[in-house]
Scaffold this active site. Sequence first.
Site: not given
Length: 150
Positions: A78-80
């Site tokens: 999850q890059f966010t």
Amino acid sequence: MKAVIQRVSKASVTIDQKVVANIKNGLLVLLGIVDQDTTEDINWLVNKIANCRIFNDDNQVMNQSLIDINGDVIVVSQFTLHASTKKGNRPSYIKAAKPNVAIPLYHQFVSQFETVTGKSIQTGEFGADMKVELLNDGPVTIIIDSKNKE
């Protein structure tokens, strides 16, 4: 490397209407990776998560680890997690590692988790549009950042 860990009674990941990961008692781990992350970050974070005493013992006290309860794990990239919200209303994801850096580290993280727990770790699919369902048990949700070790 940053992780959001959630103690779950059950969790699953669906991609294109197909369930690709499904667990009962254990952890859902959302993992964010930056360019500066290394094998040292992976080893530290995996050991911290696997040994974090967030599961109830017989006295209903959070005194047992994932390893103690032989729990299951789903790891989802999850890059966010590395979003910057300082300016404006649209988050910036510039701190998140690009796929050529993040994918190998993500796979290394999963492999190290399997080594430490002795169990097969389920995953989402890097870069896919995933639907994540969970029943957070407690609720217990903890954020761990390998850059804040001390």
